[in-house]
Scaffold this motif. Structure first.
Motif, PDB file in Angstrom:
ATOM      1  N   GLY A 176      25.317  53.393  44.478  1.00 30.77           N
ATOM      2  CA  GLY A 176      25.431  52.556  45.414  1.00 30.77           C
ATOM      3  C   GLY A 176      24.050  51.723  45.536  1.00 30.77           C
ATOM      4  N   VAL A 177      23.833  51.148  46.783  1.00 29.77           N
ATOM      5  CA  VAL A 177      22.646  49.973  46.555  1.00 29.77           C
ATOM      6  C   VAL A 177      21.708  50.333  47.920  1.00 29.77           C
ATOM      7  N   HIS A 178      20.521  50.312  47.934  1.00 30.78           N
ATOM      8  CA  HIS A 178      19.683  50.265  48.942  1.00 30.78           C
ATOM      9  C   HIS A 178      19.334  48.770  49.391  1.00 30.78           C
ATOM     10  N   VAL A 179      19.456  47.776  48.755  1.00 30.25           N
ATOM     11  CA  VAL A 179      19.383  46.402  48.878  1.00 30.25           C
ATOM     12  C   VAL A 179      20.547  45.509  47.883  1.00 30.25           C
ATOM     13  N   PHE A 180      20.953  44.824  48.824  1.00 28.53           N
ATOM     14  CA  PHE A 180      21.717  43.675  48.118  1.00 28.53           C
ATOM     15  C   PHE A 180      21.855  42.402  48.775  1.00 28.53           C
ATOM     16  N   SER A 181      21.550  41.410  48.066  1.00 28.52           N
ATOM     17  CA  SER A 181      21.296  40.208  48.643  1.00 28.52           C
ATOM     18  C   SER A 181      21.719  38.937  47.656  1.00 28.52           C
ATOM     19  N   PRO A 182      23.005  38.489  47.666  1.00 29.46           N
ATOM     20  CA  PRO A 182      23.354  37.332  46.954  1.00 29.46           C
ATOM     21  C   PRO A 182      22.346  36.129  47.495  1.00 29.46           C
ATOM     22  N   ALA A 183      21.973  36.012  48.714  1.00 29.12           N
ATOM     23  CA  ALA A 183      21.232  34.942  49.035  1.00 29.12           C
ATOM     24  C   ALA A 183      19.814  34.600  48.292  1.00 29.12           C
ATOM     25  N   TYR A 184      19.115  35.847  48.205  1.00 29.40           N
ATOM     26  CA  TYR A 184      18.115  36.010  47.514  1.00 29.40           C
ATOM     27  C   TYR A 184      18.079  36.616  45.862  1.00 29.40           C
ATOM     28  N   ARG A 185      19.406  36.660  45.422  1.00 30.15           N
ATOM     29  CA  ARG A 185      19.743  37.048  44.078  1.00 30.15           C
ATOM     30  C   ARG A 185      19.037  38.219  43.758  1.00 30.15           C
ATOM     31  N   VAL A 186      19.050  39.433  44.521  1.00 26.64           N
ATOM     32  CA  VAL A 186      18.528  40.587  44.068  1.00 26.64           C
ATOM     33  C   VAL A 186      19.446  41.708  44.546  1.00 26.64           C
ATOM     34  N   ALA A 187      19.341  43.026  43.785  1.00 28.68           N
ATOM     35  CA  ALA A 187      19.834  44.185  44.330  1.00 28.68           C
ATOM     36  C   ALA A 187      19.212  45.294  43.849  1.00 28.68           C
ATOM     37  N   ALA A 188      19.162  46.392  44.436  1.00 26.03           N
ATOM     38  CA  ALA A 188      18.467  47.662  43.930  1.00 26.03           C
ATOM     39  C   ALA A 188      19.462  48.645  44.287  1.00 26.03           C
ATOM     40  N   LEU A 189      19.635  49.339  43.127  1.00 28.85           N
ATOM     41  CA  LEU A 189      20.339  50.635  43.032  1.00 28.85           C
ATOM     42  C   LEU A 189      19.844  51.933  43.833  1.00 28.85           C
ATOM     43  N   GLY A 190      20.688  52.564  44.439  1.00 26.54           N
ATOM     44  CA  GLY A 190      20.278  53.792  45.319  1.00 26.54           C
ATOM     45  C   GLY A 190      21.493  54.671  45.238  1.00 26.54           C
ATOM     46  N   ASN A 191      21.068  56.092  45.849  1.00 25.29           N
ATOM     47  CA  ASN A 191      22.105  56.898  46.135  1.00 25.29           C
ATOM     48  C   ASN A 191      23.121  57.321  45.076  1.00 25.29           C
TER      49      ASN A 191
END
Length: 260
Positions: A176-191
């Motif tokens: 999954g993700v800890h962070v997902f933001s198409p607006a700021y073009r970033v994602a961080a995987l987690g869990n």
């Protein structure tokens, strides 16, 4: 310039966007989904985030080596207004800035990794289905068995960026993700975890690869944090195309005044 609260997302996005991989988590927290749970502090070009969306607030303060001293000054000035108990994710060299106000207990060195070679994703045999709110009971059960005490925010299932593999009607692997933001073009995987009985079969790499392929449709930078001594996890992420790009340390902080 003294430290001050910063409420302008455009200013924060400009400062953090100079290194979107190092600051991926903070950039993601500018998104509407996270913004109400954040407090931001700035001194000149340096930024620190206090995230309130978890039971114990978490301070995020990252800097390139050349900026460490400037960020340390911010933290020293910020220390008196921080909560009496909090977690902190800090770039190396920043703990002295807080040591005069807090007792620090180490949670260990961590790597920040970024997906730099997406061509490797296909070799991991991407697999899995997208999970949603209806899958929450199975997700909770898997984490209880395979990853107790993790940082799972149930709201993140609403992003549509959780992928799982089921066998025999049971969820056995998830990413999954800890962070997902198409607006700021970033994602961080987690869990990311696999049921103990199903480990060693490549399911972890498969769900990570499937999730990364999905994320790359809407973000530019896919990142993650992993404990430096978790050799198996580091190798898994390297196998699917991630590279170590920075280190940071996790800490538990308790105010010295609270111990008197």
């Amino acid at each position: 310039m003294p430290v001050r609260a910063e409420h302008d997302r455009a200013v924060l996005a400009r400062l953090l966007g100079r290194d979107p991989v190092l600051h991926a988590y903070q950039l993601g927290d500018l998104d509407d989904f996270f913004w109400p749970y954040t407090s931001w502090f700035r001194r000149g070009e340096q930024v620190a985030l206090l995230y309130h969306g978890v039971d114990v607030p978490t301070l995020l303060a990252f800097a390139a080596p050349a900026d460490t001293q400037a960020l340390a000054v911010l933290l020293t000035e910020l220390a008196p207004v921080l909560p009496a108990r909090l977690y902190a994710h800090l770039s190396p060299g920043l703990t002295d800035a807080l040591a005069g106000s807090f007792r620090l207990a180490s949670g260990g060195r961590h790597h920040r990794m970024a997906l730099t070679d997406p061509a490797r994703l296909g070799a991991a045999a991407p697999a899995g289905v997208v999970l949603g709110a209806a899958d929450l009971p199975q997700v909770r059960e898997l984490y209880a068995q395979a990853y107790p005490g993790n940082w799972f925010d149930e709201r993140m299932l609403q992003t549509g960026q959780y992928v799982g593999v089921c066998e025999g009607g049971a969820l056995v692997a998830v990413a999954g993700v800890h962070v997902f933001s198409p607006a700021y073009r970033v994602a961080a995987l987690g869990n990311v975890t696999t049921h103990p009985r199903w480990r060693g079969r490549g399911l972890g790499a498969s769900v990570v690869a499937a999730l990364c392929a999905r994320l790359r449709e809407s973000v530019e930078h896919v990142t993650l944090n992993v404990k430096a001594d978790n050799v198996a996890a580091v190798r898994l992420y390297e196998r699917v195309g991630f590279t170590r790009v920075a280190d940071y340390d996790e800490w538990t902080l308790r105010a010295l005044t609270a111990e008197r």
